[in-house]
Every structure is written in C-alpha cells, then in structure tokens.
Design a protein around this motif. Structure first.
Motif, PDB file in Angstrom:
ATOM      1  N   ILE A  47       0.839  -1.204   0.000  1.00 35.83           N
ATOM      2  CA  ILE A  47       0.000   0.000   0.000  1.00 35.83           C
ATOM      3  C   ILE A  47       0.873   1.253   0.000  1.00 35.83           C
ATOM      4  N   VAL A  50       2.306   1.873  -3.445  1.00 33.53           N
ATOM      5  CA  VAL A  50       1.312   2.484  -4.340  1.00 33.53           C
ATOM      6  C   VAL A  50       1.061   3.937  -3.965  1.00 33.53           C
ATOM      7  N   GLY A  51       0.860   4.195  -2.668  1.00 31.79           N
ATOM      8  CA  GLY A  51       0.471   5.525  -2.233  1.00 31.79           C
ATOM      9  C   GLY A  51       1.597   6.538  -2.179  1.00 31.79           C
ATOM     10  N   LEU A 204      -2.851  -2.814  -5.599  1.00 30.15           N
ATOM     11  CA  LEU A 204      -3.841  -2.496  -4.577  1.00 30.15           C
ATOM     12  C   LEU A 204      -4.938  -3.553  -4.526  1.00 30.15           C
ATOM     13  N   SER A 205      -5.350  -4.041  -5.692  1.00 33.49           N
ATOM     14  CA  SER A 205      -6.360  -5.095  -5.740  1.00 33.49           C
ATOM     15  C   SER A 205      -5.846  -6.382  -5.113  1.00 33.49           C
TER      16      SER A 205
END
Length: 243
Positions: A47, A50-51, A204-205
């Motif tokens: 996470i 990604v973020g 994320l998925s």
C-alpha cells in the motif's frame, strides 16, 4: 550495454532481499500467527509503494487522467487472476490449504516488477537515483519474499517447486528494470507514468482481495492493523531516509 548492466546489478539488490526473506520462511516455524503477521506487514508495504511512490509519480503526467484510467485497468486485470485463484481454491484438497497463494505470488511479482521499472527509469535520469531506489526497495522486499514463500508452504507446495518459484522472483524485477531503462527511456512521460499507475492498480487489488483475506483465514489478531501500518511505516522510512 555497460549502463544496462549497471541497471541489472542495481535491480539485483532488492531481488536478493526478496530471496533472503524466502529463505527465512523456509528456516523458521510458520505458525498461523507468524504467517498472518507477515502478510499484513507485506500488505502495508505494498500500500505504501502504491500511495507514496507509484501514484504520486504517475499523477505528474499530462494529462493526469491517463494514469488514472491505467490504474483502474490494472485493478480490473487482477479480477481475472482472482477468478483463476478461486478456481484453484475450488479444486484444492479439503485440507483448507486453498489456492490463494497464486494471487499472493502474482502480487509480489507485480511489486517486484514495479520496483524494477522505478529503478530502470530512475537510472535513466541519474545512476545515483537508481542506486538510491534500489537500496530503498530492499527493506520492503524482504518481508514480501517471506510472505510469498510462507504461502507456498501453507498451500502444500513441495520444496522442489517452492525453491525455483522463489528464485523466479528475480525475473519480474529484472524485466521491469530492463523495460524502464530500454523501452521507456525514449517513450513520452505519460506512457511511462501510466505503466506505473497500471501496476499500482493491480497491486492495490492484490492486497485487498488476496493478501489480507488470506491472512485473516490463517489467524485473526488484534495486532493485524498494527502490522499493516508498521509495514507502511517501514517503506515510508526506507524511501525517506535511504533516498
């Protein structure tokens, strides 16, 4: 060719950390609590990737809506992998091992691929930036390698298959590094950044649909959210102080 060799060597740094995590998973006893903690820790790291890394960079594109679409497409692509994983679960033995390890493996491979892309594209800008990105990714890849190898063990995958599967993680990161350096260095920025966004959507998925549910099936704990946030902090610290 010399520059490409340097990029490959840089990509081997986080790849080695991932393999070290896999070796630790083979060496220690894998209780349900340890497995769940490792997955939550790895999920928090993904996470954060990604973020903190992928999407902030991707949204610098002009127009910004293209990476946004690529992000959604990446998440949708994972639905196919999730469907295949569900099929494997249905055919798994009644022991409860399940087929969720496939989604976890795919997620770790995607994360390594994104690491490689960032290292490759960063090296195009400056070899020093490529080095910092490679070193910064290593602390994050160790627990991910541990979680993936632990998933293989819990699924009953034999050692003779677990070992080459773990070693196979070197392929996506080297592929991503080569793609980032060769294929994307001459491409428009919006294309490169859309590739990063696409990868982020799929990652994320993977966390939401595979890693966290698999961890909860193994063992629920009051510390789950702590491990998730700890993983986020680990990557945030790595990307802040090792850059």
């Amino acid at each position: 060719m010399g520059d490409l060799l340097l990029v490959v060597l840089l990509a081997l740094v986080p790849a080695a950390a991932n393999m070290l995590g896999g070796l630790l998973a083979e060496a220690v006893s894998l209780s349900a609590r340890v497995f769940s903690a490792a997955l939550h820790l790895a999920g928090g790291i993904v996470i954060a990737v990604v973020g903190l890394e992928l999407m902030p960079r991707a949204l610098e594109a002009d127009p910004a809506w293209l990476p946004m679409v690529a992000f959604a497409v990446g998440g949708g692509l994972f639905l196919g992998v999730d469907a295949l994983s569900g099929y494997l679960r249905a055919r798994a033995s009644a022991s409860g091992a399940g087929g969720g390890w496939l989604g976890i493996y795919f997620g770790v491979a995607l994360d390594l691929f994104s690491d490689g892309v960032m290292i490759g594209t960063g090296s195009v800008i400056n070899p020093g930036l490529g080095l910092l990105l490679a070193v910064g990714q290593a602390p994050a890849d160790l627990p991910e390698g541990f979680a993936a190898q632990a998933a293989f063990r819990r699924a009953g995958v034999r050692l003779r298959w677990r070992v080459p599967a773990g070693l196979g993680f070197v392929v996506p990161i080297l592929l991503g590094a080569a793609l980032g350096y060769l294929a994307l260095r001459g491409a428009p920025d919006v294309v490169t950044l859309s590739v990063l966004a696409f990868t982020g959507g799929a990652l994320l998925s993977v966390v939401v649909e595979e890693m966290i549910p698999e961890a909860h099936e193994a063992k629920r704990s009051r510390l789950d959210s702590f491990y998730l946030t700890l993983g986020f902090v680990v990557f945030a610290a790595a990307t802040t102080y090792l850059r």
